[in-house]
Motif scaffolding. Sequence first.
Motif, PDB file in Angstrom:
ATOM      1  N   ILE A 181       0.835  -1.205   0.000  1.00  0.00           N
ATOM      2  CA  ILE A 181       0.000   0.000   0.000  1.00  0.00           C
ATOM      3  C   ILE A 181       0.868   1.252   0.000  1.00  0.00           C
ATOM      4  O   ILE A 181       0.590   2.209  -0.709  1.00  0.00           O
ATOM      5  CB  ILE A 181      -0.966  -0.003   1.206  1.00  0.00           C
ATOM      6  N   CYS A 182       1.937   1.229   0.793  1.00  0.00           N
ATOM      7  CA  CYS A 182       2.820   2.402   0.879  1.00  0.00           C
ATOM      8  C   CYS A 182       3.646   2.603  -0.390  1.00  0.00           C
ATOM      9  O   CYS A 182       4.059   3.725  -0.676  1.00  0.00           O
ATOM     10  CB  CYS A 182       3.752   2.279   2.086  1.00  0.00           C
ATOM     11  N   GLY A 183       3.908   1.545  -1.114  1.00  0.00           N
ATOM     12  CA  GLY A 183       4.706   1.660  -2.327  1.00  0.00           C
ATOM     13  C   GLY A 183       6.171   1.918  -2.001  1.00  0.00           C
ATOM     14  O   GLY A 183       6.726   1.346  -1.070  1.00  0.00           O
ATOM     15  N   ASN A 184       6.783   2.800  -2.761  1.00  0.00           N
ATOM     16  CA  ASN A 184       8.198   3.097  -2.566  1.00  0.00           C
ATOM     17  C   ASN A 184       8.440   4.118  -1.464  1.00  0.00           C
ATOM     18  O   ASN A 184       9.577   4.320  -1.052  1.00  0.00           O
ATOM     19  CB  ASN A 184       8.818   3.606  -3.880  1.00  0.00           C
ATOM     20  N   ALA A 185       7.397   4.782  -1.011  1.00  0.00           N
ATOM     21  CA  ALA A 185       7.550   5.815   0.011  1.00  0.00           C
ATOM     22  C   ALA A 185       7.898   5.182   1.357  1.00  0.00           C
ATOM     23  O   ALA A 185       7.515   4.057   1.653  1.00  0.00           O
ATOM     24  CB  ALA A 185       6.255   6.614   0.144  1.00  0.00           C
ATOM     25  N   THR A 186       8.644   5.917   2.148  1.00  0.00           N
ATOM     26  CA  THR A 186       8.937   5.430   3.491  1.00  0.00           C
ATOM     27  C   THR A 186       7.651   5.513   4.314  1.00  0.00           C
ATOM     28  O   THR A 186       6.945   6.510   4.297  1.00  0.00           O
ATOM     29  CB  THR A 186      10.036   6.269   4.164  1.00  0.00           C
ATOM     30  N   CYS A 187       7.367   4.453   4.995  1.00  0.00           N
ATOM     31  CA  CYS A 187       6.095   4.337   5.702  1.00  0.00           C
ATOM     32  C   CYS A 187       6.382   4.016   7.167  1.00  0.00           C
ATOM     33  O   CYS A 187       6.914   2.948   7.469  1.00  0.00           O
ATOM     34  CB  CYS A 187       5.281   3.232   5.048  1.00  0.00           C
ATOM     35  N   PRO A 188       6.054   4.940   8.085  1.00  0.00           N
ATOM     36  CA  PRO A 188       6.317   4.672   9.502  1.00  0.00           C
ATOM     37  C   PRO A 188       5.581   3.431  10.015  1.00  0.00           C
ATOM     38  O   PRO A 188       6.102   2.717  10.874  1.00  0.00           O
ATOM     39  CB  PRO A 188       5.827   5.924  10.223  1.00  0.00           C
ATOM     40  N   ALA A 189       4.389   3.161   9.494  1.00  0.00           N
ATOM     41  CA  ALA A 189       3.636   1.987   9.936  1.00  0.00           C
ATOM     42  C   ALA A 189       4.375   0.702   9.576  1.00  0.00           C
ATOM     43  O   ALA A 189       4.430  -0.239  10.372  1.00  0.00           O
ATOM     44  CB  ALA A 189       2.238   1.996   9.322  1.00  0.00           C
ATOM     45  N   ALA A 190       4.968   0.664   8.382  1.00  0.00           N
ATOM     46  CA  ALA A 190       5.725  -0.521   7.961  1.00  0.00           C
ATOM     47  C   ALA A 190       6.988  -0.677   8.805  1.00  0.00           C
ATOM     48  O   ALA A 190       7.351  -1.783   9.194  1.00  0.00           O
ATOM     49  CB  ALA A 190       6.080  -0.415   6.481  1.00  0.00           C
ATOM     50  N   THR A 191       7.648   0.439   9.116  1.00  0.00           N
ATOM     51  CA  THR A 191       8.863   0.389   9.927  1.00  0.00           C
ATOM     52  C   THR A 191       8.543  -0.117  11.334  1.00  0.00           C
ATOM     53  O   THR A 191       9.265  -0.961  11.878  1.00  0.00           O
ATOM     54  CB  THR A 191       9.499   1.796  10.005  1.00  0.00           C
ATOM     55  N   THR A 192       7.463   0.380  11.923  1.00  0.00           N
ATOM     56  CA  THR A 192       7.063  -0.044  13.266  1.00  0.00           C
ATOM     57  C   THR A 192       6.719  -1.525  13.294  1.00  0.00           C
ATOM     58  O   THR A 192       7.139  -2.256  14.206  1.00  0.00           O
ATOM     59  CB  THR A 192       5.856   0.785  13.737  1.00  0.00           C
ATOM     60  N   LEU A 193       5.954  -1.982  12.307  1.00  0.00           N
ATOM     61  CA  LEU A 193       5.564  -3.385  12.257  1.00  0.00           C
ATOM     62  C   LEU A 193       6.776  -4.280  12.012  1.00  0.00           C
ATOM     63  O   LEU A 193       6.904  -5.340  12.631  1.00  0.00           O
ATOM     64  CB  LEU A 193       4.495  -3.617  11.189  1.00  0.00           C
ATOM     65  N   ALA A 194       7.682  -3.867  11.135  1.00  0.00           N
ATOM     66  CA  ALA A 194       8.891  -4.657  10.889  1.00  0.00           C
ATOM     67  C   ALA A 194       9.726  -4.788  12.160  1.00  0.00           C
ATOM     68  O   ALA A 194      10.279  -5.859  12.449  1.00  0.00           O
ATOM     69  CB  ALA A 194       9.711  -4.018   9.773  1.00  0.00           C
ATOM     70  N   ALA A 195       9.799  -3.723  12.952  1.00  0.00           N
ATOM     71  CA  ALA A 195      10.545  -3.781  14.215  1.00  0.00           C
ATOM     72  C   ALA A 195       9.870  -4.729  15.202  1.00  0.00           C
ATOM     73  O   ALA A 195      10.550  -5.482  15.912  1.00  0.00           O
ATOM     74  CB  ALA A 195      10.663  -2.384  14.813  1.00  0.00           C
TER      75      ALA A 195
END
Length: 178
Positions: free
Chosen positions: A131-145
């Motif tokens: 959904i975020c595509g190539n943009a940096t996405c804080p939600a993806a970073t938080t979930l990955a952590a």
Amino acid sequence: MRFLALASAAALGLLTMSSGSFGQKPDDQINPVSITFQKQGEAALAAGNLVAANDALETALVADPKNRAAYVTLGKVAQAQQLPGKAIRYYKDALLLEPNDVAALSGEGGALVQRGAVDRAKDNLARVQKICGNATCPAATTLAAAIAKGPPAPVQTAQASDKVPPKGQEQSAVPEKN
């Protein structure tokens, strides 16, 4: 004369169907009372008052059940209370309203990790990244952590007196007399 009754019935039906939509609000408008209670719930969560946050957010949902942000914040409250199953339910309710809600997907993924379902959380991470595509996405970073950290260790609740003695060393219920 025969067509007058038919025409008046059709006109009455058309009038009835069209007048029903005058008082309805569009789906994307949330009741302002609901938003007020949602903001109170978010403030209580930030202050660490989970009971007040839960109460305000549930009131927000009573005022308007389409308030996705209230569902997401209720999921955060449930996670803070160590209730991942309840959190997942709230995130699912938000995702029923908007399947591509990045905050709900990320929150649900975090709750899944908290519950030990890391593989399902990875599926949520893939959806968030898509959904975020190539943009940096804080939600993806938080979930990955959260996925990298893994599920919490199980809590040991047994006490020393609850231990079972090894075979042959059972304690008798009656004390021995000397």
